[in-house]
Scaffold this motif. Structure first.
Motif, mmCIF file in Angstrom:
data_model
loop_
_atom_site.group_PDB
_atom_site.id
_atom_site.type_symbol
_atom_site.label_atom_id
_atom_site.label_comp_id
_atom_site.label_asym_id
_atom_site.label_seq_id
_atom_site.Cartn_x
_atom_site.Cartn_y
_atom_site.Cartn_z
ATOM 1 N N ILE A 1 0.881 -1.184 -0.015
ATOM 2 C CA ILE A 1 -0.043 -0.148 0.053
ATOM 3 C C ILE A 1 0.965 1.223 -0.044
ATOM 4 O O ILE A 1 1.679 1.416 0.870
ATOM 5 N N VAL A 2 0.779 2.003 -1.269
ATOM 6 C CA VAL A 2 1.523 3.230 -1.117
ATOM 7 C C VAL A 2 0.839 4.357 -0.714
ATOM 8 O O VAL A 2 -0.236 4.665 -1.517
ATOM 9 N N VAL A 3 1.095 5.343 0.074
ATOM 10 C CA VAL A 3 0.480 6.599 0.457
ATOM 11 C C VAL A 3 1.355 7.751 -0.146
ATOM 12 O O VAL A 3 2.492 7.967 0.460
ATOM 13 N N MET A 4 0.508 8.620 -0.868
ATOM 14 C CA MET A 4 1.022 9.614 -1.372
ATOM 15 C C MET A 4 0.906 10.861 -0.453
ATOM 16 O O MET A 4 0.309 10.834 0.521
ATOM 17 N N LYS A 5 2.116 11.801 -0.688
ATOM 18 C CA LYS A 5 2.267 12.868 0.358
ATOM 19 C C LYS A 5 0.692 13.823 -0.231
ATOM 20 O O LYS A 5 0.518 13.632 -1.200
ATOM 21 N N PRO A 6 0.301 14.634 0.843
ATOM 22 C CA PRO A 6 -0.784 15.462 0.444
ATOM 23 C C PRO A 6 -0.573 16.349 -0.681
ATOM 24 O O PRO A 6 -1.358 16.646 -1.704
ATOM 25 N N ASP A 7 0.736 16.736 -0.847
ATOM 26 C CA ASP A 7 0.884 17.814 -1.842
ATOM 27 C C ASP A 7 1.554 17.115 -3.247
ATOM 28 O O ASP A 7 2.383 17.873 -3.861
ATOM 29 N N HIS A 8 1.434 15.898 -3.373
ATOM 30 C CA HIS A 8 2.256 15.188 -4.506
ATOM 31 C C HIS A 8 1.529 15.844 -5.826
ATOM 32 O O HIS A 8 0.419 16.301 -5.662
ATOM 33 N N THR A 9 2.377 15.956 -6.839
ATOM 34 C CA THR A 9 1.935 16.339 -8.032
ATOM 35 C C THR A 9 1.434 15.326 -8.867
ATOM 36 O O THR A 9 1.780 14.059 -8.653
ATOM 37 N N GLN A 10 0.671 15.596 -9.920
ATOM 38 C CA GLN A 10 0.105 14.711 -10.858
ATOM 39 C C GLN A 10 1.362 13.890 -11.593
ATOM 40 O O GLN A 10 1.156 12.757 -11.628
#
Lengths: 339, 339, 339, 339
Positions: free
Chosen positions: C2-11
């Motif tokens: 399960i990979v969690v992206m940062k809240p501010d990741h870009t597309q």
């Protein structure tokens, strides 16, 4: 929250769990892989935390996605919290204030000697214990209110704000009356009733990390204070317990940049208690500043070998002065200055 | 105390230290080896402990010879302390009582269900939390006095003595009024003010080991209680913090025979909190009894998945009953019996 | 995974990551919550492990769902692995064999005395060190091949299979020639080259847990051996390093039921090395059997105070015999018997 | 050595022990206090270490007075050991060299890209793994000799000396042929056979601290190497194992001033492996230099997300360059300069 079902879970177990989650008004997101079925639980952090996922039969593991703390997180508030103490000190800004003084206030005269020496070299804040949490019931337990009076007399004379520990909710009003900053000691980091109480006053709190507390637990204790209304919390790294016995504890300096990343609260470092010996303090105080510490707490005593507690880790005023000279260029090197 | 001087200590440093020791009325015994000068310090433990040997310049190390605790030591009192609770329970004798119940009292009905199930299977004591020390300020904090009332109603109906935690000196009188045994939780093992208070009452105290406390610190906390007048202290091993993450903490069963050797106080084991998961509890409860535990504390809940705290580690009544059947032969094998 | 992206990741960051995952032939499962975007990665464990998820910009965390070991897991093979040693010993079945002997083989005569005493009381297997991993370069390092010869002479006379440590891949052939069971010591648990080598022979291996190894790492080391072809691996819990200093290490008995749950391999316990002192061994040996241990390794010496290594933790033959009498009823109580 | 007798020891037990000590040619110094009889044992460290004091009945405890290491101690040699590597690098002097490169050498092209970037910014030494100790048998294990060749080609082109790990005594000759500095990895800190081997060559050795090694054990491992003839040992702190899980390990920076005090050997710091994540590396690299580190080891990769190992902790060349700019003023602040 990501919930992983056991490979041999039953359909009924899955249904029960989904039912419980949905009853709370949370949404679920089901994903069936070859080996495991996984449930994503979406919704309010507080609601999710109320479900004991791993108590459900059929559940193998549960991975939280969000941190359990909120108000203290960088995500909640991006800019650094700056806490003003007295007229001249600010913690969390560009300056790195030194908070120095004896472990315990042992008498008026010795306190005055120490404080005058510190004041003369420009140290802006005084620390000293009035109530001492001692491992042995037979050791000196502090002078209590008398110590608070001696310290406030020093403040009157020198202008130095004073930091002192509150150990018991019953002492809070008394300590509040005298102190500029309330300290919560390492053994009380999870004294949740005390945290609740200092969360309801309007003076800054230095919260020391428990000696085996994880960073997450440390921030949850800060969250206790902030969630009760007091957002003037200063975190203090003071060493964690490891297997190493050459130092009293192991100063965890990586906690400094880690905390600065996770929280907006200021972070100070107490190398004296972590190391329990003076010879390593100068190097580690410099390292703390280089790591980004927002302040330093240091034990200073005019005659360490007569100290009633923690003499082994107390710098003399002369050693403190030499340390200041070493600290200043390091602070400048990282764009800060020693206060 | 054995004090080792640095190889390059001066005569004056040695003279100063000897002077200080002798001023306290202590005797010294000097031994000059090829590489080190060593001072044996002879006299009262309490006087020796007042000198901060390692603060003296010229001192390399100081090795205490006597343990820092006295009243709780086997040397002070050879036979086991036996503590009677209610009419039928004794801790520290041949029988191994089980103390079971929910982590927190969540309501009258659910408590009654749990207690009745335990009573029916012959469990002699009930545990339950009225004030809950929760890591998160947003979690259920306990029902307070209401919980105490529900528990005392259970006692009236079943005769089971009740154990509950006191977290705050301000609650002591209230908890004292209802409880048969006061519990000091792991986060309060070094809440010295609270220890002092429970040292002044006449009811038994279960003292839980701090989650990173050494055996020495654990015994010093017991010494706090006993030195204030209450010698009815039951020690409880409940897991220590290590790097292992598959269990919540690491149950340190070697603490059981070690404590039995160092102290005359009874030692019970709480595998529920140590492990944080039910599947390993039966094996570790058996192991605790085989290691010599004088009692077991276990979390039991009728519907763990609805528990407001610690559901993941709560046995169902059925699992508890199966465990009792496994425990009995183990107890007999080591010359004990489950109560 | 399960990979969690940062809240501010870009597309773009998300696209890059998804591209990489899909290029490996893995499937993804995207879930966008209010606060976090989460990617489920589905496919072969080995392929997933090759992607350094947390190196991708935009990734906050990655939670593995499957254990990293396979061949040693209960999921892979449900029934217990039973390992036959010589004609009479089986590890992993109902019987609990005792493996006893000196830390190091110090000479023919003293070995014979020890072995004869053990044989006379029915102990089925002999342990003894030929190559000793000593912390100090100035300590006794073992007799090498001579020790192996003495031990094999004992086997010839008594029929006891022998267990001895191999420390260096260059010694493997030599040790293989004499020993019935190869031991990998705690300091070599992650000597992956040595693990690979013993994975290619056909004799049983006792793998000791590294003194700060997690259960996961321990099982990964076993996986090394099994994946190279040798499935006769016996796991040995021997104490982990903690802050406690009253015992040499902390015997982690909860590792026993935990390992039995996660793996099909047998698990034995060595209380001698964990405790480093004899007085606590009997209680902890009983506890180990009650916890479900499949065997015990114990140090025995006829004259511990003359032992060239680890004398402080060596039982005398008499103490060993008394321990056997205590162990038997405990084994019966948990449905086993001491061999 | 100070030996403390049990309070209830017999005269015979005391006589036996004194006899044994005197038979070794050691002198004793008896001191009878009220509560304990104490024996001071005087003579050669090596002789004293041969007696297993705590195996003698009647002995309660034994406290060593001298450190168990000799050749590596400051007491043995006061001035700092300076180790020259290639024409331009010296470790242990005023300059603080950076050793950078990928965790593993993955191919000629990617190594060249990394090395050229490092060389361009003036980094004086290259690190890279040829044989990789991987926790999983299914992970990339290194290119072996090919990697060594690629690295030596880089040296030829750039003049950068190369550091690489030797994991197995059987590879020593091969690694020796190519490398300028041999590295002993954390998992091999107590692989005493390997230590003995590298003690017999004439190239410098970087010895990494075991991830749960005490400072004493770390120095004993260095003593192994030095006592076999190779005094060019560089100690490397790389993080210890604690309960904290936000970082891979806990970087123990207090080890730096502590080691500098106890030993004359140079001490470098590897923040990459300790932290396991890049975001905290700059702060901790600065802190390491401020604490007195004699060098830094850092993982750098041109495309961390394609790294076959440890991508999550690898800086990009750009991040490395920014770090250099931050490090230089810190080094100057403590009277050093970055090399």
């Amino acid at each position: 929250m990501i919930v992983v079902m056991k490979p041999d879970h039953t359909q009924e177990e899955l249904r029960d769990l989904l039912g419980r989650i949905e009853k709370m008004g949370l949404r679920t997101h089901l994903s069936k892989g070859e080996r495991r079925t996984i449930i994503g639980v979406i919704g309010e952090r507080e609601l999710i935390q109320e479900i004991p996922f791993t108590s459900f039969p059929g559940v193998e593991a549960a991975h939280p996605i969000l941190q359990p703390y909120k108000l203290v997180s960088r995500e909640f508030k991006e800019e650094n919290t700056r806490i003003r103490i007295g007229r001249q000190v600010e913690v969390g800004g560009e300056a790195v204030p030194i908070i120095a003084g004896p472990c315990a206030v042992e008498g008026r005269q010795v306190l005055d000697e120490i404080a005058d020496a510190l004041h003369a070299m420009g140290i802006p804040m005084l620390r000293g214990g009035a109530f001492k949490p001692r491992t042995s019931p037979y050791s000196f337990q502090g002078l209590g209110e008398l110590a608070l009076k001696y310290m406030s007399d020093v403040r009157e004379r020198t202008g130095m704000p004073i930091v002192t520990e509150v150990m018991d909710p019953r002492d809070l009003l008394l300590v509040y009356k005298y102190a500029d900053v309330l300290q919560i000691g390492t053994r009380n980091m999870q004294n949740f009733r005390l945290l609740t109480e200092v969360g309801q006053v309007d003076k800054p709190v230095i919260l020391k990390r428990g000696m085996s507390a994880t960073i997450k637990e440390f921030l949850m204790s800060a969250e206790y204070i902030v969630s009760h209304g007091n957002d003037k919390v200063i975190l203090c790294e003071r060493g964690i317990r490891t297997f190493e016995s050459e130092t009293r504890n192991t100063l965890d300096l990586s906690a400094v940049p880690l905390l600065k990343k996770l929280t907006h609260l200021p972070v100070v470092v107490d190398p004296s208690h972590a190391l329990g010996r003076t010879d390593l303090i100068p190097a580690m105080a410099c390292a703390a500043v280089a790591a980004g510490a927002d302040g330093l707490m240091l034990e200073v005593h005019v005659r360490p070998q007569e100290a009633l507690s923690d003499g082994a880790q107390s710098l003399t005023p002369q050693a403190m002065e030499e340390l200041l000279e070493r600290l200043e260029p390091v602070a400048r090197a990282v764009g800060r200055r020693i206060l």
